[in-house]
Design a protein around this motif. Structure first.
Motif, PDB file in Angstrom:
ATOM      1  N   ARG A 194      -1.760   1.824   1.449  1.00 20.60           N
ATOM      2  CA  ARG A 194      -2.625   2.045   2.337  1.00 20.60           C
ATOM      3  C   ARG A 194      -2.344   1.199   3.777  1.00 20.60           C
ATOM      4  O   ARG A 194      -2.500   1.789   4.726  1.00 20.60           O
ATOM      5  CB  ARG A 194      -4.022   1.461   1.836  1.00 20.60           C
ATOM      6  CG  ARG A 194      -5.155   1.614   2.651  1.00 20.60           C
ATOM      7  CD  ARG A 194      -6.500   1.484   2.142  1.00 20.60           C
ATOM      8  NE  ARG A 194      -6.626   2.201   0.676  1.00 20.60           N
ATOM      9  CZ  ARG A 194      -7.036   1.215  -0.409  1.00 20.60           C
ATOM     10  NH1 ARG A 194      -7.005   0.131  -0.381  1.00 20.60           N
ATOM     11  NH2 ARG A 194      -7.174   2.119  -1.429  1.00 20.60           N
ATOM     12  N   ILE A 195      -1.735  -0.030   3.454  1.00 20.12           N
ATOM     13  CA  ILE A 195      -1.394  -0.596   4.670  1.00 20.12           C
ATOM     14  C   ILE A 195      -0.537   0.207   5.844  1.00 20.12           C
ATOM     15  O   ILE A 195      -0.803  -0.148   6.816  1.00 20.12           O
ATOM     16  CB  ILE A 195      -0.524  -2.072   4.218  1.00 20.12           C
ATOM     17  CG1 ILE A 195      -1.340  -2.819   3.433  1.00 20.12           C
ATOM     18  CG2 ILE A 195       0.133  -2.742   5.389  1.00 20.12           C
ATOM     19  CD1 ILE A 195      -0.849  -3.908   2.798  1.00 20.12           C
ATOM     20  N   PHE A 196       0.227   1.159   5.162  1.00 15.74           N
ATOM     21  CA  PHE A 196       1.375   1.948   5.931  1.00 15.74           C
ATOM     22  C   PHE A 196       0.497   3.150   6.079  1.00 15.74           C
ATOM     23  O   PHE A 196       1.458   3.910   6.458  1.00 15.74           O
ATOM     24  CB  PHE A 196       2.662   1.792   5.282  1.00 15.74           C
ATOM     25  CG  PHE A 196       3.612   1.230   6.264  1.00 15.74           C
ATOM     26  CD1 PHE A 196       3.257   0.223   7.023  1.00 15.74           C
ATOM     27  CD2 PHE A 196       4.726   1.906   6.487  1.00 15.74           C
ATOM     28  CE1 PHE A 196       4.578  -0.455   7.884  1.00 15.74           C
ATOM     29  CE2 PHE A 196       5.728   1.481   7.564  1.00 15.74           C
ATOM     30  CZ  PHE A 196       5.486   0.248   8.035  1.00 15.74           C
ATOM     31  N   GLY A 197      -0.381   3.650   5.681  1.00 21.11           N
ATOM     32  CA  GLY A 197      -0.855   5.057   5.800  1.00 21.11           C
ATOM     33  C   GLY A 197      -0.472   5.721   4.713  1.00 21.11           C
ATOM     34  O   GLY A 197      -0.445   6.924   4.923  1.00 21.11           O
ATOM     35  N   PHE A 198      -0.049   5.411   3.657  1.00 17.59           N
ATOM     36  CA  PHE A 198       0.538   6.173   2.610  1.00 17.59           C
ATOM     37  C   PHE A 198      -0.540   6.272   1.522  1.00 17.59           C
ATOM     38  O   PHE A 198      -1.304   5.338   1.350  1.00 17.59           O
ATOM     39  CB  PHE A 198       1.763   5.537   2.081  1.00 17.59           C
ATOM     40  CG  PHE A 198       3.136   5.495   2.711  1.00 17.59           C
ATOM     41  CD1 PHE A 198       3.192   6.439   3.771  1.00 17.59           C
ATOM     42  CD2 PHE A 198       4.209   4.672   2.480  1.00 17.59           C
ATOM     43  CE1 PHE A 198       4.449   6.331   4.754  1.00 17.59           C
ATOM     44  CE2 PHE A 198       5.262   4.495   3.384  1.00 17.59           C
ATOM     45  CZ  PHE A 198       5.256   5.527   4.259  1.00 17.59           C
ATOM     46  N   THR A 199      -0.235   7.360   0.556  1.00 22.18           N
ATOM     47  CA  THR A 199      -1.215   7.481  -0.592  1.00 22.18           C
ATOM     48  C   THR A 199      -0.404   7.703  -1.666  1.00 22.18           C
ATOM     49  O   THR A 199       0.832   8.140  -1.509  1.00 22.18           O
ATOM     50  CB  THR A 199      -2.172   8.611  -0.384  1.00 22.18           C
ATOM     51  OG1 THR A 199      -3.150   8.618  -1.409  1.00 22.18           O
ATOM     52  CG2 THR A 199      -1.449  10.029  -0.198  1.00 22.18           C
TER      53      THR A 199
END
Length: 103
Positions: A79-84
């Motif tokens: 989530r920190i890097f916008g990943f799921t």
């Protein structure tokens, strides 16, 4: 333990773009991704662990591929890097080692 240089905003954006491209191509695997996300942000394992509410040892084990993190833990880190977390198709080249992010 060596101190990491904090990357500039431009460097972070460039690293993020490369990570996203590799993730979209299905070429980014979890242990290396965690290490690269952390280094892209210029954080030590201890600093990153504090950010994601884990211990340094847990982060180190994940980065070495020795841990078996829960989906919730993977989501928290991504989530920190916008990943799921999700499934990606297996490529024939998946058995080859991943290139490390050059910083």
């Amino acid at each position: 333990m060596p101190k990491l240089r904090k990357p500039t905003r431009e460097e972070i954006n460039a690293y993020r773009k490369r990570l996203i491209e590799r993730a979209e191509a299905g070429a980014l695997r979890y242990p290396l991704a965690v290490s690269e996300i952390r280094r892209t942000m210029g954080l030590t394992q201890e600093q990153f662990a504090n950010l994601v509410q884990m211990t340094r040892r847990q982060i180190a084990e994940i980065e070495r591929g020795e841990a078996n993190p829960t989906v919730e833990t993977m989501q928290r880190i991504g989530r920190i890097f916008g990943f799921t977390v999700g499934f990606v198709p297996k490529n024939p080249s998946d058995d080859e080692p991943e290139p490390a992010l050059k910083m």
